[in-house]
Enzyme design. Sequence first.
Site, PDB file in Angstrom:
ATOM      1  NE  ARG A 261      -8.447   8.186  -3.557  1.00 34.84           N
ATOM      2  CZ  ARG A 261      -8.018   8.155  -2.765  1.00 34.84           C
ATOM      3  NH1 ARG A 261      -6.590   7.638  -2.592  1.00 34.84           N
ATOM      4  NH2 ARG A 261      -8.550   7.682  -1.533  1.00 34.84           N
TER       5      ARG A 261
ATOM      6  CB  THR B  57      -3.955   5.370   8.001  1.00 35.38           C
ATOM      7  OG1 THR B  57      -3.715   4.296   7.256  1.00 35.38           O
ATOM      8  CG2 THR B  57      -4.435   4.560   9.613  1.00 35.38           C
ATOM      9  N   GLY B  58      -6.597   5.249   6.294  1.00 35.32           N
ATOM     10  CA  GLY B  58      -8.036   4.769   6.229  1.00 35.32           C
ATOM     11  C   GLY B  58      -8.635   5.190   4.875  1.00 35.32           C
TER      12      GLY B  58
ATOM     13  CB  SER C 248      -0.852   0.029   1.142  1.00 36.38           C
ATOM     14  OG  SER C 248      -0.317   0.022   2.357  1.00 36.38           O
TER      15      SER C 248
ATOM     16  CB  THR D  94      -0.630   6.383   0.346  1.00 37.85           C
ATOM     17  OG1 THR D  94      -1.418   5.311   0.145  1.00 37.85           O
ATOM     18  CG2 THR D  94      -1.005   7.657  -0.449  1.00 37.85           C
TER      19      THR D  94
ATOM     20  CB  THR E 256      -1.571   6.162   4.712  1.00 41.15           C
ATOM     21  OG1 THR E 256      -2.528   6.176   3.632  1.00 41.15           O
ATOM     22  CG2 THR E 256      -0.677   7.183   4.565  1.00 41.15           C
TER      23      THR E 256
END
Length: 354
Positions: free
Chosen positions: A242, A265-266, A80, A232, A214
């Site tokens: 995006r 993060t998320g 990631s 990330t 991230t």
Amino acid sequence: MAAAVGRGGARRRVLVASLWLVVLPLAGAASAAALPVVINTWAFRKAAETAWRILQLGGSELDAVERGCGQCEIDQCDGSVGYGGSPDESGETTLDAMIMDGNTMEVGAVADLRHVKNAIGVARKVIEYTKHTLLVGESASLFAVRMGFPYEDLTTQKSLSVYSQWLNQSCQPNYWKNVVPDSSKSCGPYKRPEKVTYKEEQTISQRSVHNHDTIGMVVIGGNGTVASGTSTNGAVHKIPGRVGDSPIAGAGSYADSTAGGAAATGDGDIMMRFLPSYQAVEYMRMGTDPTVACQKVISRIQKYAPKFFGAVICANTTGSYGAACNKIPGFTQFHFMVSSPLLSQPTEQVVDCI
């Protein structure tokens, strides 16, 4: 309530696979404070070790953030961060990163960066060699090359395999809605229907603990100087172009040497709307304990997106730290790393989600 973070209060330590794992105390206990401190999202141990080593060798807080996050770019942390992960709809891997100086409030950031592996390094150069804050896309890549970074392919066999499998699954999941053909059943190209009929959709994260996205890091030096950063490769199968929360100051991370630092993060598409890192630092500025500051930020997002996937880490200028996460199926605890003089080594810690 999330368990308070740190060494205060009752706790137990479990040694797992030669790593220290601290199971955090009950809510209400404050973390013991000591400087310097390094805190980063997820159990990215090598990143924590690298940042801590840089501080011990006399490097600056910015140096520690850059090298710590850069370690994850090299290691491709969980696929990631860094090259060879999270291909977009066209199969390309692109990178986002930011770094922030809490003394000067300067920010350097890149988004949709292509063909350059060291995104956080490029972000640092934005601070050092431009009067800008954020560079994006192929133009950011050209800037990176001018700064001496190699121009190379970010695609790997693994990312090609992920992309191929997604195509074979009718491009599921994806990030489109209200388009034709039906994006929940087939691949594109998509377009706007002639007669628009909007579907009522709940705000549900497509990301999960198995797709965390991230490295976010906060470093506070011995004199209270704060720096923060993120890196990330973004949301897997994202629509090209995006950009999520990671490279946005106040969203991905925030640093202010008069108050503290935070990183998130998320699901960035949801979390960036609330500037959680900025908000957490402002709570700490008002004297709120870092754990409570993180919890308040999560609770604020929950009101609008109860099923969002995300977590926040916080640390103030005394060295006290905390974390919080939103409890959803499959994600009931959040693991993160802490390095401080009170710990014999960089230590994995765990907080219960709220």
